[in-house]
Design an enzyme around this catalytic site. Structure first.
Site, PDB file in Angstrom:
ATOM      1  N   SER B  21       0.826  -1.205   0.000  1.00  0.00           N
ATOM      2  CA  SER B  21       0.000   0.000   0.000  1.00  0.00           C
ATOM      3  C   SER B  21       0.863   1.259   0.000  1.00  0.00           C
ATOM      4  O   SER B  21       1.906   1.311   0.650  1.00  0.00           O
ATOM      5  CB  SER B  21      -0.893  -0.018   1.233  1.00  0.00           C
ATOM      6  OG  SER B  21      -1.647   1.160   1.294  1.00  0.00           O
ATOM      7  N   CYS B 130       0.977   3.851  10.508  1.00  0.00           N
ATOM      8  CA  CYS B 130       1.463   4.965   9.691  1.00  0.00           C
ATOM      9  C   CYS B 130       2.199   5.981  10.565  1.00  0.00           C
ATOM     10  O   CYS B 130       1.619   6.519  11.503  1.00  0.00           O
ATOM     11  CB  CYS B 130       0.324   5.664   8.961  1.00  0.00           C
ATOM     12  SG  CYS B 130       0.922   7.080   8.009  1.00  0.00           S
ATOM     13  N   ILE B 191       7.130  -5.076   7.609  1.00  0.00           N
ATOM     14  CA  ILE B 191       7.001  -3.920   8.471  1.00  0.00           C
ATOM     15  C   ILE B 191       6.520  -2.697   7.678  1.00  0.00           C
ATOM     16  O   ILE B 191       6.763  -2.592   6.475  1.00  0.00           O
ATOM     17  CB  ILE B 191       8.370  -3.564   9.142  1.00  0.00           C
ATOM     18  CG1 ILE B 191       9.447  -3.265   8.112  1.00  0.00           C
ATOM     19  CG2 ILE B 191       8.774  -4.610  10.104  1.00  0.00           C
ATOM     20  CD1 ILE B 191      10.769  -2.751   8.674  1.00  0.00           C
ATOM     21  N   GLY B 217      12.825   0.998   1.640  1.00  0.00           N
ATOM     22  CA  GLY B 217      13.878   0.621   0.693  1.00  0.00           C
ATOM     23  C   GLY B 217      14.852  -0.367   1.314  1.00  0.00           C
ATOM     24  O   GLY B 217      14.707  -0.777   2.472  1.00  0.00           O
ATOM     25  N   GLY B 243       9.497  -4.936   3.302  1.00  0.00           N
ATOM     26  CA  GLY B 243      10.538  -4.031   3.791  1.00  0.00           C
ATOM     27  C   GLY B 243      11.785  -4.174   2.944  1.00  0.00           C
ATOM     28  O   GLY B 243      12.607  -5.042   3.179  1.00  0.00           O
ATOM     29  N   GLY B 244      11.888  -3.349   1.910  1.00  0.00           N
ATOM     30  CA  GLY B 244      13.112  -3.301   1.118  1.00  0.00           C
ATOM     31  C   GLY B 244      13.305  -4.421   0.125  1.00  0.00           C
ATOM     32  O   GLY B 244      14.424  -4.625  -0.355  1.00  0.00           O
TER      33      GLY B 244
END
Lengths: 254, 304
Positions: B21, B130, B191, B217, B243-244
């Site tokens: 998202s 968020c 995450i 990233g 996560g990345g």
């Protein structure tokens, strides 16, 4: 307009001066229609510290040779590394992105660019000329040393220069050029530092000229997914990458 | 042929690759670049009860191997989603899930209630993490009590798949994961971004209008991988790892750590085709390692 991701080949590098250079990149297949003011988002593969693509204005388009020309200023690591690519290098490009400047017909248009903001104005002057408009381009630079690449504009209309030190053309900023006082224009199109564009907007407002500006907000994706590049308009935040980069100045909160 | 199909409880994914998202718009933005039906699922932009303008520009800063963002959940609200956006995207041949965000429990409940009525939305991802919303968002996800409360109340009204997106900005993510599992979450995704900041030394100004923002990233990947591994051991519900992730190798690492599915986020900005490339890369990995069923790789990290 369908957006593409394609590998281009770097076919020409032209050093203009220590700050600016022009890259010619060539596609393996015919280019799609590209509108003046649109941009490309270029991957910088020759520098590991550059993570995101770099959005660059389209300076000129040669449909016959499938070549897009990019006018680049060395600002940071990304634009520095792009200028160090070898001829023949592969460049991943997402394009054509953004909206475009309006192309009126049979009107009198003034194009005002400062610094690296001149990038989209060459292709714009070509498209305006082809649509039967009378084109005047004013480029504002610091000194004659920076007044480079002017010949390219001449086939499409009049090219005028202002320098801050008076070493070429008229002395002062492009918005102070005498042609703006002596002649009337229907449209003004601008790209460059925000104070200069705001001065173009003020001139246009005072003289009832339709004014379009091209914004250069930092962005991650370039196609409306990340929502990072917004500008505050009278209708709320809008993405510069998809709803711009060209805006009628009346829509902005300037 | 290899089997790529995985299940998040009753929700069947044709493959474990989803898009995160806030990095994938409503899917439409990517339709020029990829065939969306090749993905296991897409998580559309964070949706709140009411219209949000988001934070002022500048909202993004590039950082070493990553980026900070402070978009602040800009979106037109759930009614706009149901009336204007849903009809355009409902027929995508993939699982379209909506990320539900809010700073008040009642707002999350009302948003989830409305989305529960949409036949072609098989699940939501409740965002309790968020970092860019002043009044809350992440606040839900940083204490067990508030995480439990919002999940309990949303669970009462939301009947389909309820995924809960966890914040890494906590001391012990496993306790939050167990707390939301206890309130009926069907899966957890982790995450969300790590809270960070960037300063321009020349101007002495922060690079984001909000000073702090969320880091994403490859820079966050080792942290994400560690948390996925810890949570996968702590809960019995499926874990969705993100996560990345930049390529299939990264995706496989998350699956080995215990993720049933993965999400691709920031990488979508750099290569809008990366998600389908990851699906292909996972297949190639399985063939090379003679694994016929992706489910055999979930949690298959070799610790000996």
């Amino acid at each position: 307009m369908k957006k593409l991701i394609q590998d281009f080949e770097l076919v020409k590098y032209e050093e203009l001066n220590c700050e600016h250079y022009v890259l010619d990149i060539k596609a393996n297949e015919p280019l799609p229609e590209i509108l003046p003011g649109q941009f490309v988002n270029v991957r910088v593969d020759n520098n590991n510290s550059v993570f995101l693509r770099r959005p660059l204005s389209i300076h000129n388009v040669d449909y016959d040779r499938n070549v897009i020309q990019l006018f680049v200023k060395r600002i940071g690591e990304g634009t520095k590394s792009l200028g160090e690519l070898s001829i023949g290098a592969t460049v991943s490009v997402v394009y054509p992105l953004g909206n475009s400047y309006s192309i009126p017909k049979n009107s009198k248009a003034v194009l005002i660019g400062g610094g690296c903001g001149v990038a989209p104005l060459l292709y714009l002057s070509k498209c305006l000329h082809e649509a039967g408009n009378e084109v005047t381009t004013i480029l504002g630079v610091r000194s004659s040393y920076d007044a480079v690449g002017l010949e390219a504009y001449k086939p499409y209309g009049r090219i005028l220069v202002t320098t801050e030190d008076g070493s070429e053309g008229e002395k002062g900023y492009p918005t102070q050029h005498s042609v703006l006082e002596n002649e009337n224009f229907d449209y003004s199109f601008t790209c460059g530092p925000e104070p200069m564009m705001k001065a173009v907007a003020a001139y246009s407002d005072a003289n009832d000229v339709t004014c379009e500006v091209s914004l250069e907000n930092t962005m991650a994706c370039g196609f409306g997914a990340c929502l990072c590049c917004v500008t505050d308009t009278k209708e709320g935040n809008k993405c510069v990458c998809t709803e711009g980069p060209v805006f009628n100045v009346k829509d902005l909160k300037w | 042929m290899v089997n790529l199909e995985v299940k998040l409880k009753d929700l069947v994914l044709k493959n474990p690759v989803m898009t995160a998202s806030g990095t994938f718009g409503f899917g439409e933005e990517f339709a020029d670049f990829i065939d969306l039906s090749q993905l296991g699922g897409i998580l559309v932009k964070g949706t709140t009860r009411y219209h949000r303008e988001g934070n002022p520009y500048p909202r993004m800063a590039e950082t070493p191997s990553g980026m900070l963002n402070a978009v602040g959940l800009q979106n037109k609200g759930v009614e706009n989603f149901c009336n204007d956006i849903y009809p355009r995207i409902k027929d995508y041949k993939t699982n379209v899930m909506v990320n539900v965000s809010g700073s008040l429990v009642e707002d999350c409940v009302e948003t989830a209630t409305m989305i529960n009525e949409l036949d072609h939305i098989p699940g939501i991802e409740l965002n309790i993490s968020c970092p860019n919303v002043k009044e809350g968002g992440m606040a839900f996800g940083t204490s067990c009590a508030s995480a439990e409360e919002v999940v309990r109340e949303v669970r009462k009204v939301y009947k389909k798949h309820l995924m809960v997106k966890l914040s890494p900005n906590v001391t012990d993510i496993t306790s939050i994961a167990k707390a939301v599992e206890g309130q009926g979450a069907d899966s957890v995704s982790l995450i969300n971004t790590l809270l960070g900041m960037a300063i321009d030394a020349e101007t002495r100004k922060p690079l984001l209008s909000t000073v702090t923002g969320g880091l994403s990233g490859p820079a966050v990947k080792p942290v994400a991988l560690r948390m996925v591994w810890q949570v996968a051991q702590a809960v019995n519900i499926p874990v969705v790892g993100l996560g990345g992730i930049m390529n299939a190798k990264d995706a496989i690492e998350f699956i080995l750590a215990g993720a049933t599915a993965i999400q691709i986020g920031t990488a979508n900005f750099i290569d809008p085709q990366v998600s389908v490339k990851v699906v292909e890369g996972i297949k190639e990995y399985m063939i090379r390692h003679q694994v016929s069923d992706i489910n055999d790789l979930i949690g298959a990290i070799n610790l000996k």
